[in-house]
Design an enzyme around this catalytic site. Structure first.
Site, PDB file in Angstrom:
ATOM      1  N   ASP A  24      38.723 -12.680 -47.244  1.00 40.80           N
ATOM      2  CA  ASP A  24      37.221 -12.768 -46.272  1.00 40.80           C
ATOM      3  C   ASP A  24      37.307 -12.294 -44.878  1.00 40.80           C
ATOM      4  OD1 ASP A  24      34.927 -13.108 -46.044  1.00 40.80           O
ATOM      5  OD2 ASP A  24      34.204 -15.620 -46.417  1.00 40.80           O
ATOM      6  N   ARG A  28      34.337 -10.404 -39.391  1.00 38.81           N
ATOM      7  CA  ARG A  28      34.187 -11.292 -38.417  1.00 38.81           C
ATOM      8  C   ARG A  28      35.575 -10.963 -37.542  1.00 38.81           C
ATOM      9  NH1 ARG A  28      33.846 -17.098 -41.692  1.00 38.81           N
ATOM     10  NH2 ARG A  28      34.443 -15.242 -43.315  1.00 38.81           N
ATOM     11  N   ASN A  72      27.892  -7.772 -53.711  1.00 39.81           N
ATOM     12  CA  ASN A  72      28.028  -6.841 -52.235  1.00 39.81           C
ATOM     13  C   ASN A  72      27.327  -5.535 -52.092  1.00 39.81           C
ATOM     14  OD1 ASN A  72      31.781  -7.498 -52.191  1.00 39.81           O
ATOM     15  ND2 ASN A  72      30.094  -8.534 -51.150  1.00 39.81           N
ATOM     16  N   SER A 203      32.370 -17.801 -54.574  1.00 35.80           N
ATOM     17  CA  SER A 203      31.101 -16.501 -54.837  1.00 35.80           C
ATOM     18  C   SER A 203      31.600 -15.730 -55.904  1.00 35.80           C
ATOM     19  CB  SER A 203      31.911 -16.322 -53.495  1.00 35.80           C
ATOM     20  OG  SER A 203      31.817 -16.587 -52.300  1.00 35.80           O
ATOM     21  N   GLU A 214      45.358 -24.542 -58.078  1.00 35.32           N
ATOM     22  CA  GLU A 214      45.340 -25.113 -56.697  1.00 35.32           C
ATOM     23  C   GLU A 214      44.506 -24.170 -55.684  1.00 35.32           C
ATOM     24  OE1 GLU A 214      46.142 -28.293 -56.325  1.00 35.32           O
ATOM     25  OE2 GLU A 214      46.223 -28.174 -57.817  1.00 35.32           O
TER      26      GLU A 214
HETATM   27  C1  FPP Z   1      35.229  -9.714 -47.089  1.00 35.83           C
HETATM   28  O1  FPP Z   1      35.045 -10.021 -45.578  1.00 35.83           O
HETATM   29  C2  FPP Z   1      35.181  -8.547 -47.231  1.00 35.83           C
HETATM   30  C3  FPP Z   1      34.849  -7.638 -48.381  1.00 35.83           C
HETATM   31  C4  FPP Z   1      33.879  -7.120 -49.246  1.00 35.83           C
HETATM   32  C5  FPP Z   1      35.885  -6.535 -48.529  1.00 35.83           C
HETATM   33  C6  FPP Z   1      37.453  -6.883 -49.409  1.00 35.83           C
HETATM   34  C7  FPP Z   1      37.965  -5.004 -49.113  1.00 35.83           C
HETATM   35  C8  FPP Z   1      39.425  -4.980 -48.548  1.00 35.83           C
HETATM   36  C9  FPP Z   1      40.018  -6.668 -48.092  1.00 35.83           C
HETATM   37  C10 FPP Z   1      39.834  -4.042 -48.723  1.00 35.83           C
HETATM   38  C11 FPP Z   1      41.122  -3.685 -49.328  1.00 35.83           C
HETATM   39  C12 FPP Z   1      40.069  -2.994 -50.741  1.00 35.83           C
HETATM   40  C13 FPP Z   1      40.688  -2.009 -51.968  1.00 35.83           C
HETATM   41  C14 FPP Z   1      40.497  -1.723 -52.277  1.00 35.83           C
HETATM   42  C15 FPP Z   1      42.224  -2.035 -51.185  1.00 35.83           C
HETATM   43  P1  FPP Z   1      33.596  -9.600 -44.529  1.00 35.83           P
HETATM   44  O2  FPP Z   1      33.037  -8.283 -44.773  1.00 35.83           O
HETATM   45  O3  FPP Z   1      32.255 -10.468 -45.858  1.00 35.83           O
HETATM   46  O4  FPP Z   1      33.601 -10.456 -43.575  1.00 35.83           O
HETATM   47  P2  FPP Z   1      32.818 -11.509 -42.708  1.00 35.83           P
HETATM   48  O5  FPP Z   1      32.408 -12.579 -43.625  1.00 35.83           O
HETATM   49  O6  FPP Z   1      33.447 -11.800 -41.691  1.00 35.83           O
HETATM   50  O7  FPP Z   1      31.477 -10.599 -42.658  1.00 35.83           O
END
Ligand code: FPP
Length: 249
Positions: A24, A28, A72, A203, A214
């Site tokens: 996550d 940000r 998402n 989530s 843990e």
């Molecule tokens: C959450 O951050 C992240 C996601 C919904 C996407 C996760 C994907 C990656 C880390 C890329 C890697 C993927 C692959 C297939 C290699 P957010 O967008 O919710 O962040 P925020 O809460 O700061 O807005």
């Protein structure tokens, strides 16, 4: 857990076998740099490469990463499209390194609902790494735990309706065998769950499987996560007293 500590000493005999991560904070991270959100996802993908190698070298057996949830899809279409392209970029550049590291790719989620190019990238990576015998890199892609439990209940109900299964024979093992983690066998349940970016919730991730895991919440945004942050989370795990509902000694 504080942000980016230096790597602590770990007990090699107590490395968590299954580590799951809610990655996550990409948005940000980008916002802080006045960049579009997708720049955070791109950097997040690079961090997946680094952390995959670090986890494998530490002796982790399964690394499960929450890459895209069934919720998402509610994001703007430009961001969803980018997230659907990420597995294509990731696997097209990283599969040779995964093979060199002996890492086996698995993907769990509602794969039929993914765009064809995303699904193909995933199924090709699974096939290309199927002979590897080291760490399993398990992506949760269009995954939701409630959706997974609904499917499990439907499958079990069908077996009951077909008289292949008696209702009183349903036990915890029956349910576990119908979840998307079933093929991980005895490693299906994470020992350690890490969520980055300071948010402290599950989530809709692995609700059944996390029953005795843990939980470690890191302040670090996922694109800033390093092997040292991973080691700090594992050190915190090693400091915990896991009792599984019983008593210590
Ligand atoms: C959450 O951050 C992240 C996601 C919904 C996407 C996760 C994907 C990656 C880390 C890329 C890697 C993927 C692959 C297939 C290699 P957010 O967008 O919710 O962040 P925020 O809460 O700061 O807005």
């Amino acid at each position: 857990m504080k942000a980016n500590q230096t790597a602590p000493q770990l007990d090699p005999a107590r490395i968590p076998a299954h580590v799951a991560i809610i990655m996550d904070g990409n948005g940000r991270w980008a916002k802080k740099r006045l960049l579009p959100r997708i720049a955070g996802h791109k950097q997040g993908m690079e961090v997946v490469k680094t952390i995959t190698k670090a986890a494998s070298r530490l002796g982790v057996k399964v690394l499960t990463l929450y890459a895209f949830s069934t919720e998402n899809w509610k994001r703007p279409s430009g961001e969803v499209n980018y997230l659907m392209k990420l597995p294509v970029d990731f696997f097209s550049t990283f599969v040779p390194e995964l093979i060199a590291e002996n890492v086996q790719v698995k993907v769990m989620g509602e794969l039929d609902a993914l765009p064809a190019h995303t699904r193909k990238a995933a199924t090709d990576a699974i096939a290309d790494t199927a002979a590897n015998t080291g760490m399993i890199l398990n992506f949760a892609l269009n995954y939701g735990s409630r959706d997974e439990l609904v499917s499990a209940v439907q499958q079990i109900s069908q077996e009951v309706a077909a008289k292949k299964l008696a209702p009183e024979a349903i036990d915890e093992a029956t349910i576990a065998a119908h979840l998307m983690t079933a093929e991980l066998g005895p490693l299906a349940d994470p020992d350690l769950l890490i969520r980055t970016s300071g948010e402290e919730r599950l989530s809709n991730f692995l609700l059944w499987q996390l029953a005795y895991s843990e939980l470690v919440f890191s302040q670090t945004l996922w694109p800033d996560f390093t092997p040292a942050t991973l080691q700090a989370a594992i050190a915190e795990y090693q400091s915990r007293d896991r009792r599984f509902g019983g008593l210590t000694k």
